[in-house]
Design an enzyme around this catalytic site. Structure first.
Site, short mmCIF file in Angstrom:
data_model
loop_
_atom_site.label_atom_id
_atom_site.label_comp_id
_atom_site.label_asym_id
_atom_site.label_seq_id
_atom_site.Cartn_x
_atom_site.Cartn_y
_atom_site.Cartn_z
N GLY A 20 0.83 -1.20 0.00
CA GLY A 20 0.00 0.00 0.00
C GLY A 20 0.86 1.25 0.00
N CYS A 21 0.24 2.38 -0.25
CA CYS A 21 1.01 3.61 -0.36
C CYS A 21 1.59 4.03 0.99
CB CYS A 21 0.13 4.71 -0.95
SG CYS A 21 -1.45 4.91 -0.14
N TYR A 22 0.73 4.05 2.03
CA TYR A 22 1.26 4.41 3.36
C TYR A 22 2.32 3.42 3.84
CZ TYR A 22 -2.59 7.78 4.34
OH TYR A 22 -3.49 8.84 4.35
N ALA A 26 5.73 4.23 2.16
CA ALA A 26 6.42 5.39 2.75
C ALA A 26 6.93 5.06 4.15
CB ALA A 26 5.47 6.59 2.79
#
Ligand SMILES: NC(=O)C1=CN([C@@H]2O[C@H](COP(=O)(O)OP(=O)(O)OC[C@H]3O[C@@H](n4cnc5c(N)ncnc54)[C@H](OP(=O)(O)O)[C@@H]3O)[C@@H](O)[C@H]2O)C=CC1
Ligand SMILES: CC(=O)N[C@@H](CCC(=O)OP(=O)(O)O)C(=O)O
Length: 341
Positions: free
Chosen positions: A154-156, A159
């Site tokens: 996922g994106c979170y 990061a």
């Protein structure tokens, strides 16, 4: 390599189509939406005029008969679809020679009980789950290189894990303190479907999913440590800025922190270690992740700021990195120089 994209009319799907179009080794075949989609039959460039003259694919409704043939017709299949759709289709897509890259969260968590608690539906695909390799491209390259099925992070989590894994890998984290991750995402993180929460007049900077977001178990599983993760919705379109605070073990030196990040990323072209804390403008439309850290040996706390484009390094370009690795190409093939727009 012949590729197709399912969910091509979505924000991540459209970015995947653009990246594949520019890729020197991947060719774009069909692009699909759901069988009942209102966009079936539309050229993708009608939905995304910026792709006019770049991509001339027409969106096709995906039905069961077509689905069964894709696994044999393509070398690579990208699933840019909701979790439930990916969950339901992965097994059929894995039945042939194709390698499958799933951008949803359906196959990232190996614990099916945890999955059901956070995703709200029963996971009934243990065989496909057993084949899934987590596609954090800078950390699981050897596994991805041998994988037939990749669960793209996922994106979170992308990061957050890029920021914290160097410290975990170097065993510098104080086990008595959970890393605290605060991340703000642009509204495109919620997808292209219009809802009240992502309506222009309704969006305002706000924390959400407090102590219960589905990315918490994903981050914890792949960091190997519990974390406190708090997402925030920002009133901008694209990008994620994550600010992470970690307590390090007593006596850890600044040189050890520096070595942890250099060892992790100095040979990784898609992660840039930057001298100033990153701005979103530096990464939006780019395929890179920018990372900065600042350590206080006096207090033992390190603050890491990581910035990505949620649709690119947080989704589509990381999926392309995984496909590069799975087909024996360098991780950055087709990704450096191809900017958005
Ligand atoms: N947005 C982001 O920043 C990120 C998203 N992700 C994940 O990637 C996936 C796609 O996200 P995103 O692009 O934002 O989503 P969108 O809502 O923008 O797009 C979803 C796409 O899937 C299609 N779709 C929806 N339902 C079905 C179905 N039952 N069968 C086939 N296609 C379907 C939609 O078209 P239609 O409904 O017309 O069929 C559309 O093309 C999701 O799993 C998301 O969680 C991952 C990382 C980052
Ligand atoms: C702003 C926003 O709504 N973001 C989404 C995360 C999207 C994403 O990338 O997560 P998955 O790949 O796991 O879907 C959310 O908080 O659910």
């Amino acid at each position: 390599m012949k590729t197709c994209v399912i969910g091509a009319s979505g924000y991540t799907g459209a970015e995947l189509v653009r990246l594949i179009q520019h890729h020197p080794k991947f060719t774009l075949g069909q692009t699909f939406v759901s069988e009942q989609s209102a966009d079936a039959g539309q050229p993708l460039s009608v939905l995304y005029p910026a792709l006019n003259g770049i991509v001339n694919t027409q969106l096709e409704a995906l039905n069961d008969a077509t689905l069964a043939s894709l696994a044999h017709d393509y070398d690579a299949i990208f699933l840019a679809t909701p979790h439930q759709a990916s969950h339901d289709w992965a097994s059929q897509l894995l039945a042939g020679s194709a390698k499958v890259f799933d951008l949803s969260g359906a196959f990232r968590l190996q614990d099916r009980q945890v999955f059901e608690r956070y995703y709200g539906f029963q996971h009934t695909q243990p065989h496909a789950l057993g084949q899934a390799v987590y596609g954090l491209a800078e950390w699981y390259q050897e596994l991805i290189a041998k994988a037939k099925f990749v669960a793209v992070p996922g994106c979170y989590p992308t990061a957050s894990l890029l920021a914290t894994k160097p410290l975990g890998h170097a065993d510098l984290l104080d086990p008595n303190h959970f890393p605290i991750i605060n991340a703000t995402s642009g509204v495109s993180g919620a997808g292209r479907k219009a809802t009240m929460t992502n309506s222009f007049c309704e969006v305002s900077l706000q924390a959400y999913g407090i102590l219960g977001h589905r990315h918490t178990p994903e981050i914890s599983a792949y960091l190997g440590s519990s974390v406190i993760f708090t997402p925030h919705l920002g009133n901008f379109k694209r990008g994620i800025l994550a600010t992470t605070v970690c307590k390090l073990k007593y006596g850890v030196s600044a040189d050890q922190v520096e070595a942890a990040y250099l060892n992790a990323y100095s040979s990784q072209p898609m992660v840039r270690l930057v001298a100033q804390s990153p701005r979103l403008d530096n990464v939006v439309g780019q395929n890179f992740a920018d990372l900065h850290w600042q350590y206080s040996q006096e207090t033992g706390y390190v603050v890491i700021t990581s910035a990505i484009d949620n649709l690119l390094k947080g989704a589509a370009s990381q999926a392309v990195q995984c496909a590069n690795l799975a087909f024996g190409l360098s991780t950055s093939t087709g990704l450096i120089g191809s900017q958005h727009g």
